[in-house]
Every structure is written in C-alpha cells, then in structure tokens.
Design a protein around this motif. Structure first.
Motif, PDB file in Angstrom:
ATOM      1  N   HIS A 244       5.449  -8.114 -15.877  1.00 55.60           N
ATOM      2  CA  HIS A 244       4.449  -9.178 -15.939  1.00 55.60           C
ATOM      3  C   HIS A 244       3.961  -9.474 -14.530  1.00 55.60           C
ATOM      4  CE1 HIS A 244       2.287 -12.726 -17.204  1.00 55.60           C
ATOM      5  NE2 HIS A 244       2.946 -13.440 -16.307  1.00 55.60           N
ATOM      6  N   ILE A 245       2.693  -9.249 -14.281  1.00 50.00           N
ATOM      7  CA  ILE A 245       2.106  -9.442 -12.958  1.00 50.00           C
ATOM      8  C   ILE A 245       1.328 -10.757 -12.937  1.00 50.00           C
ATOM      9  CG2 ILE A 245       0.582  -8.495 -11.202  1.00 50.00           C
ATOM     10  CD1 ILE A 245       2.975  -6.748 -11.694  1.00 50.00           C
ATOM     11  N   GLU A 246       1.677 -11.620 -11.989  1.00 51.39           N
ATOM     12  CA  GLU A 246       0.927 -12.854 -11.827  1.00 51.39           C
ATOM     13  C   GLU A 246      -0.397 -12.545 -11.122  1.00 51.39           C
ATOM     14  OE1 GLU A 246       1.430 -15.792 -12.950  1.00 51.39           O
ATOM     15  OE2 GLU A 246       3.403 -15.427 -13.851  1.00 51.39           O
ATOM     16  N   SER A 247      -1.494 -12.787 -11.799  1.00 47.13           N
ATOM     17  CA  SER A 247      -2.813 -12.515 -11.242  1.00 47.13           C
ATOM     18  C   SER A 247      -3.395 -13.808 -10.693  1.00 47.13           C
ATOM     19  CB  SER A 247      -3.738 -11.932 -12.317  1.00 47.13           C
ATOM     20  OG  SER A 247      -5.016 -11.686 -11.796  1.00 47.13           O
ATOM     21  N   THR A 248      -3.470 -13.898  -9.377  1.00 53.17           N
ATOM     22  CA  THR A 248      -4.004 -15.100  -8.740  1.00 53.17           C
ATOM     23  C   THR A 248      -5.525 -15.119  -8.851  1.00 53.17           C
ATOM     24  OG1 THR A 248      -2.191 -15.025  -7.143  1.00 53.17           O
ATOM     25  CG2 THR A 248      -4.071 -16.434  -6.605  1.00 53.17           C
ATOM     26  N   PRO A 249      -6.096 -16.156  -9.434  1.00 56.51           N
ATOM     27  CA  PRO A 249      -7.561 -16.225  -9.536  1.00 56.51           C
ATOM     28  C   PRO A 249      -8.200 -16.204  -8.146  1.00 56.51           C
ATOM     29  CG  PRO A 249      -6.509 -17.878 -10.917  1.00 56.51           C
ATOM     30  CD  PRO A 249      -5.437 -17.310 -10.050  1.00 56.51           C
ATOM     31  N   PHE A 439       6.751  -1.141  -9.456  1.00 54.29           N
ATOM     32  CA  PHE A 439       6.349  -1.013  -8.053  1.00 54.29           C
ATOM     33  C   PHE A 439       4.866  -0.676  -7.933  1.00 54.29           C
ATOM     34  CE2 PHE A 439       5.662   1.668  -4.308  1.00 54.29           C
ATOM     35  CZ  PHE A 439       6.139   0.843  -3.297  1.00 54.29           C
ATOM     36  N   ILE A 440       4.395   0.302  -8.722  1.00 54.93           N
ATOM     37  CA  ILE A 440       3.000   0.733  -8.648  1.00 54.93           C
ATOM     38  C   ILE A 440       2.059  -0.371  -9.115  1.00 54.93           C
ATOM     39  CG2 ILE A 440       1.301   2.403  -9.486  1.00 54.93           C
ATOM     40  CD1 ILE A 440       3.397   3.425  -7.404  1.00 54.93           C
ATOM     41  N   HIS A 441       2.445  -1.097 -10.158  1.00 56.46           N
ATOM     42  CA  HIS A 441       1.625  -2.216 -10.615  1.00 56.46           C
ATOM     43  C   HIS A 441       1.420  -3.246  -9.501  1.00 56.46           C
ATOM     44  CE1 HIS A 441       2.091  -1.705 -15.268  1.00 56.46           C
ATOM     45  NE2 HIS A 441       1.458  -0.715 -14.680  1.00 56.46           N
ATOM     46  N   HIS A 442       2.487  -3.539  -8.763  1.00 60.11           N
ATOM     47  CA  HIS A 442       2.363  -4.490  -7.659  1.00 60.11           C
ATOM     48  C   HIS A 442       1.454  -3.933  -6.555  1.00 60.11           C
ATOM     49  CE1 HIS A 442       4.988  -7.831  -8.780  1.00 60.11           C
ATOM     50  NE2 HIS A 442       5.812  -6.950  -9.323  1.00 60.11           N
ATOM     51  N   LYS A 443       1.539  -2.613  -6.309  1.00 57.61           N
ATOM     52  CA  LYS A 443       0.672  -1.990  -5.308  1.00 57.61           C
ATOM     53  C   LYS A 443      -0.803  -2.109  -5.701  1.00 57.61           C
ATOM     54  CE  LYS A 443       3.067  -0.367  -1.846  1.00 57.61           C
ATOM     55  NZ  LYS A 443       2.752  -0.752  -0.452  1.00 57.61           N
ATOM     56  N   ILE A 444      -1.086  -1.860  -6.985  1.00 58.81           N
ATOM     57  CA  ILE A 444      -2.473  -1.963  -7.462  1.00 58.81           C
ATOM     58  C   ILE A 444      -2.969  -3.402  -7.363  1.00 58.81           C
ATOM     59  CG2 ILE A 444      -3.941  -1.773  -9.515  1.00 58.81           C
ATOM     60  CD1 ILE A 444      -2.288   0.684 -10.293  1.00 58.81           C
ATOM     61  N   MET A 445      -2.100  -4.360  -7.688  1.00 57.34           N
ATOM     62  CA  MET A 445      -2.499  -5.763  -7.577  1.00 57.34           C
ATOM     63  C   MET A 445      -2.709  -6.159  -6.115  1.00 57.34           C
ATOM     64  SD  MET A 445      -3.404  -8.330  -9.342  1.00 57.34           S
ATOM     65  CE  MET A 445      -2.828  -7.883 -10.988  1.00 57.34           C
ATOM     66  N   GLU A 446      -1.930  -5.583  -5.207  1.00 61.85           N
ATOM     67  CA  GLU A 446      -2.137  -5.828  -3.779  1.00 61.85           C
ATOM     68  C   GLU A 446      -3.525  -5.359  -3.340  1.00 61.85           C
ATOM     69  OE1 GLU A 446       0.901  -4.089  -1.359  1.00 61.85           O
ATOM     70  OE2 GLU A 446       2.501  -5.269  -2.268  1.00 61.85           O
ATOM     71  N   GLU A 447      -3.964  -4.217  -3.904  1.00 61.05           N
ATOM     72  CA  GLU A 447      -5.304  -3.714  -3.598  1.00 61.05           C
ATOM     73  C   GLU A 447      -6.352  -4.765  -3.967  1.00 61.05           C
ATOM     74  OE1 GLU A 447      -6.243   0.129  -2.775  1.00 61.05           O
ATOM     75  OE2 GLU A 447      -4.627  -0.804  -1.643  1.00 61.05           O
ATOM     76  N   ARG A 448      -6.224  -5.318  -5.143  1.00 62.70           N
ATOM     77  CA  ARG A 448      -7.163  -6.360  -5.603  1.00 62.70           C
ATOM     78  C   ARG A 448      -7.114  -7.570  -4.682  1.00 62.70           C
ATOM     79  NH1 ARG A 448      -6.229 -11.082  -8.418  1.00 62.70           N
ATOM     80  NH2 ARG A 448      -7.826 -11.798  -9.908  1.00 62.70           N
ATOM     81  N   ASN A 449      -5.902  -8.017  -4.363  1.00 61.03           N
ATOM     82  CA  ASN A 449      -5.742  -9.217  -3.549  1.00 61.03           C
ATOM     83  C   ASN A 449      -6.216  -9.007  -2.113  1.00 61.03           C
ATOM     84  OD1 ASN A 449      -4.693 -10.445  -5.810  1.00 61.03           O
ATOM     85  ND2 ASN A 449      -2.565 -10.124  -5.206  1.00 61.03           N
ATOM     86  N   ASN A 450      -6.277  -7.747  -1.688  1.00 60.64           N
ATOM     87  CA  ASN A 450      -6.786  -7.416  -0.353  1.00 60.64           C
ATOM     88  C   ASN A 450      -8.285  -7.120  -0.367  1.00 60.64           C
ATOM     89  OD1 ASN A 450      -4.291  -7.721   0.932  1.00 60.64           O
ATOM     90  ND2 ASN A 450      -3.704  -5.610   0.522  1.00 60.64           N
ATOM     91  N   GLN A 451      -8.938  -7.538  -1.449  1.00 61.81           N
ATOM     92  CA  GLN A 451     -10.400  -7.417  -1.577  1.00 61.81           C
ATOM     93  C   GLN A 451     -10.889  -5.975  -1.678  1.00 61.81           C
ATOM     94  OE1 GLN A 451     -12.941 -10.003  -1.982  1.00 61.81           O
ATOM     95  NE2 GLN A 451     -10.985 -10.813  -2.699  1.00 61.81           N
ATOM     96  N   SER A 468      -5.834  -5.702 -15.340  1.00 57.34           N
ATOM     97  CA  SER A 468      -7.296  -5.772 -15.230  1.00 57.34           C
ATOM     98  C   SER A 468      -7.823  -7.201 -15.278  1.00 57.34           C
ATOM     99  CB  SER A 468      -7.950  -4.971 -16.361  1.00 57.34           C
ATOM    100  OG  SER A 468      -7.494  -3.640 -16.368  1.00 57.34           O
ATOM    101  N   ASP A 469      -8.979  -7.390 -14.646  1.00 59.54           N
ATOM    102  CA  ASP A 469      -9.728  -8.632 -14.809  1.00 59.54           C
ATOM    103  C   ASP A 469     -10.626  -8.540 -16.033  1.00 59.54           C
ATOM    104  OD1 ASP A 469      -9.070 -10.228 -12.294  1.00 59.54           O
ATOM    105  OD2 ASP A 469      -9.636  -8.301 -11.451  1.00 59.54           O
ATOM    106  N   ARG A 470     -11.194  -7.360 -16.256  1.00 55.45           N
ATOM    107  CA  ARG A 470     -11.974  -7.113 -17.470  1.00 55.45           C
ATOM    108  C   ARG A 470     -11.824  -5.638 -17.838  1.00 55.45           C
ATOM    109  NH1 ARG A 470     -17.305  -5.399 -15.583  1.00 55.45           N
ATOM    110  NH2 ARG A 470     -17.388  -5.568 -13.303  1.00 55.45           N
ATOM    111  N   ILE A 471     -12.065  -5.333 -19.110  1.00 55.36           N
ATOM    112  CA  ILE A 471     -11.807  -3.997 -19.636  1.00 55.36           C
ATOM    113  C   ILE A 471     -13.061  -3.470 -20.331  1.00 55.36           C
ATOM    114  CG2 ILE A 471     -10.440  -2.637 -21.273  1.00 55.36           C
ATOM    115  CD1 ILE A 471      -8.167  -4.659 -20.860  1.00 55.36           C
TER     116      ILE A 471
END
Length: 505
Positions: A244-249, A439-451, A468-471
């Motif tokens: 479960h990945i916490e997605s920060t708005p 681990f990879i899910h967190h890496k992908i979310m880091e990409e998003r959080n780093n703009q 995803s934000d949208r699908i």
C-alpha cells in the motif's frame, strides 16, 4: 497429507551459484500447492528439474514412493507431469485441436485421427468446465483462451500434476476467476497443481498449502487456512511487507508528454494504435491498463522512435520528437523500462557493469575522451547493486546467469538512475518477488514526487490502482476510457479491458 511427488535432497549448481541447496519437498494429490520465494530462491530451477528441462546434480525424485529419473520433458509427461509456461508455446496459425495433438503419438500414425482426438478433448472440457472452440485458430483467441489451450494440451497428454509458472500474469480479473474454477474442479478429481506466483491474494484465495524457498534452501510448508496475505508475505520475505503506497496529493505540473491523434501501423500494415490522444504531466503517474497485445507495445515503440509507420504528433516538454531517432529521444530525457527485459533491455552475455551503462556509454562521466572510465563504472555498479539488492557476487557477473527478477532490477536501476524527465515503465515488476515489488513501487512513487512524469504500462490492476493518479484502458488499439485510480472503478476497468463501454469515471 501423503506426498504423491517427493523431491529429496535436490541440488543444482550453476557457475558461481548454487540455485537449489539440498531441497527436500513434497506435493500431495488433490491439492493446489503454491511454491513461493524471492527472486533467485530456486523455484523455477526446482520445477524445471521436475519437468526434465534441467538435470539435477544431486538428490532423488520419488513418484508414489518409487524413485524416478526425469531427464527430459518427454519423460516427465510419460510420468503424468505437465507444465504450463509463463510464455505460451503455441503455433498461432494452427487451430486449437491441431496445437493440442501436435507432438502426441497417435494410434493411427502416420494418419491423424482427429475424431478420436476430438472425443478425448471434449471429455477434458466436460471434466474441467473449460469452454473453448477447438476449431478456432489460436491467433484469433484472447490471451485467456490461449492459456486454456495450454492447460488442455497438458491434460490431453495425460498430466496428473500441472506445474503453472505465473499463470495469471496476463489475464483479466474475469479470466483469473474462470481459471481458478477450472483448477479447483480439476484437483477435486485427485490431481495436483503446483502454483508459482508472487500474488499473495491468489495464494490465499486458491491454494491449499504453501512451501517457501529462501536463498536456494527449503524453509517450510504451511496450510493456507491459517494464513492471511500479510503472513504469507512475511514468511516469504522474512519481514513485514506492505504494497500500500501513500500517495501525497500534489499540484499537477506542466505536461511533459503529449500524444495527439497518434495512429501506428504494425509490420504488416494494420493499424495497431488508432487515433489516440493523452498527456502525462510532471508529478503524475498515468497508468495504461489492458491485456497484452492491444496496442501497448506499438504505442511505446512509436514514442521511443522505434516505429516510423505512424501519423500524429508526439511532444516532450513542448518539443516535437515523433521524427527523431531513438538515441536523440533518449538524450531528450526519456527513460524506458521495456516490455521484455531479455530481448529489449539487456545484453545477456555482458556483465552487470556493462549493462548498467547501456544508453550512457557515450556520455560523461562514464567516458573520458575516447575511453571508458572502467573504475568509475565498477564503483557505480557496486553502489547500485547494493541499493537495489541485486543478488550477484560482483559487477562482473554475467547478466544471463542471473535470475529473471535480478535481471529486471538491473534494467530498472539503469533507467531510474539515468538523467530523465519522463519514465516509461512497462511491466516494471513482472517476475519480481513481493519484497522487490515493494521496493520498485516506492521508486516509481519517488519519481512522481520528484516531479518526473511516469507512464506506467501494466497488466497488474492492483499495481495500477496503487500507483496511478489516473488510468487509461486500451483495447484493440483504442483508448476505451479514462478512470480515476480508485478501487471502486475496478469493474469498469475490467469491462473496458474486454471491449466494454467507452467512458470517463
């Protein structure tokens, strides 16, 4: 529970690594038995020895208490052991019945007795509840029906034990449910399924027992009735795991990728992508859902400059890239985790260090003048191996000798560590164990959080919904609709994956 198959003290060594280290494990009649473990734990190697694709170095295999030597798939089949591989082994231009009888000894050889074959296949269909037109050509079947053909083919050859390696990787939720009904019907007849998977939900839902391998050794066997998904994951990895990945708005940034009215033709001139438009912005993950073969590959090839049979416009940060070469597109700031790591992402004969600098070998800091800085490349490869938990002795390890999951980590590490603005991630966790997936899910979310912008192509709906934000949903080259990445939209996504209504939720 009495073992029907018992693998006793099995050892398998490859150069520089012991893949199975004195493993003893049993499988009973009338059960679905999950074989679980991290990447490189020895699961596939163990099953390949049971099916005769590999020869064991030490140990014995017993079937109903009798010692057997299995040196080829033909010998395994003769003993009632079948295997459904992750990548189907079917001839597309042949019909279902032709694929099923192919390679099977028939009573009226050299003549084909299709009448007798048809009667026998119909009996299998009735027993299992499988429903398929056996006169249809395989190339006209959906992925779920192709898997049914593989199962029927194994049962037609007399399988009483069915080894299934990641059987749900390319199936829709509806097709997964149908497969589980078939497997449960089949084991009630006293047969056995050995189920290799990384999906904890499926383990709890369908399996009777699980066996865990860790670091090429046997860890234990447990009844599933006493376990939940979290406990299964903890047993497998040795620690608590959460997907479960916490997605920060965060505010949606400017558009990084814009695809406008893109149409792509395949090698035979047919439209595989049909007039689609979408955007990917900085700080967002756009998921693309769909069964493999519905235009996703051709879409990504068009974006990466690998297919010039296209019409429409593709821009990156406002600059047109649809006519640029693949190398120039890479230099503009796109990283790409490809669909097939072995064919498209790696040079299997090369070491980790060389694979890590693919796409960057002409750039600083890895090149000084005309020469590569091997000392720096080695140091960077060691750092990345540690950071991504890539299991290999040194950066000199040949990638082709590594497990599939560790090969995938090399690709992901290279693409994430490159300087880029947009990450295209195609099946990024395919073949990875649950710890690596986390681990990879967190890496992908880091990409998003780093703009960074992320275009995520996956057949794993749970992965898409989590990240995803949208699908967007693709079917036969079209975008059937767009939905927010919410669990309540799962049924809508599944419907569109099968060609259901266009829409936006």
């Amino acid at each position: 529970m009495e073992d029907y198959i018992y693998m006793d003290d099995i050892v398998k060594r490859f150069p520089g690594v012991t893949a199975c280290n004195h493993i003893s494990i049993g499988f009973a009649k009338g059960e679905i038995h999950a074989l679980l473990g991290e990447n490189g734990a020895g699961k596939s190697t163990l099953m390949n020895m049971l099916y005769g694709l590999l020869k064991k170095d030490e140990g014995s295999i017993f079937i109903e208490g009798k010692k057997k030597e299995i040196n080829s798939p033909q010998e395994a089949i003769a003993l009632g052991i079948g295997m459904v591989h992750q990548h189907f082994m079917l001839i597309p231009k042949f019909t279902v019945i032709e694929n099923i009888v192919l390679g099977t000894k028939l009573k009226r050889e050299p003549l084909l007795d299709f009448r007798a074959a048809r009667e026998r296949i119909n009996g299998i269909l009735e027993m299992t509840g499988l429903d398929i037109n056996i006169d249809e050509k395989v190339q006209n079947l959906c992925i779920g029906d192709q898997q049914k053909v593989e199962i029927i083919k194994a049962l037609y050859k007399g399988a009483e034990v069915l080894i299934m390696d990641e059987p749900t990787a390319v199936l829709t939720p509806v097709e997964v449910d149908e497969l589980f009904i078939v497997l449960r019907n089949w084991v009630t007849e006293g047969n056995t399924v050995i189920f290799i998977t990384h999906k904890m939900r499926e383990v709890v839902e369908i399996c009777d027992r699980i066996s865990i391998l860790r670091d090429a050794t046997y860890f234990g066997t447990y009844p599933v009735e006493n376990l939940d998904e979290k406990e299964v994951a903890r047993l497998m990895v040795g620690r608590d795991v959460s997907l479960h990945i916490e997605s920060t708005p965060q505010p949606r940034g400017k558009d990084i990728l814009v695809v406008d009215k893109l149409t792509v033709k395949n090698d035979i001139g047919l439209e595989s992508v049909k007039d689609i438009s979408f955007t990917v912005a900085a700080g967002e993950i756009v998921g693309i859902a769909g069964v493999d073969g519905n235009g996703q590959l051709e879409l990504i090839e068009a974006i990466m400059g690998l297919n010039n049979k296209k019409a429409g416009r593709i821009t990156l940060n406002g600059e047109s890239i649809e006519k640029l070469s693949p190398r120039k597109i890479l230099d503009k700031g796109i990283s790409n985790i490809p669909f097939e790591r072995q064919k498209e992402g790696l040079a299997l004969e090369f070491p980790i260090s060389d694979n890590f600098i693919l796409k960057e070998e002409w750039n600083k800091p890895y090149r000084k003048g005309l020469f590569l800085d091997f000392k720096l490349i080695w140091k960077k490869a060691e750092e990345v191996m540690k950071a991504y938990n890539i299991k290999a002795r040194t950066p000199a390890t040949q990638v082709g000798n590594m497990s599939g999951g560790n090969q995938q980590k090399v690709v992901i590490a290279r693409e994430v560590e490159r300087d880029h603005k947009l990450l295209i991630a195609c099946h990024p966790t395919h073949g990875l164990d649950i710890g690596a997936i986390e681990f990879i899910h967190h890496k992908i979310m880091e990409e998003r959080n780093n703009q960074k912008g992320v275009l995520l192509v996956s057949t794993e709906l749970e992965e898409l919904l989590s990240l995803s934000d949208r699908i967007l949903v693709m079917y036969k080259g079209e975008i059937m609709g767009e939905v927010e990445a919410k669990l309540e939209n799962l049924s809508s996504i599944g419907s569109m994956m099968l060609g259901g209504c266009h829409g936006k939720a």
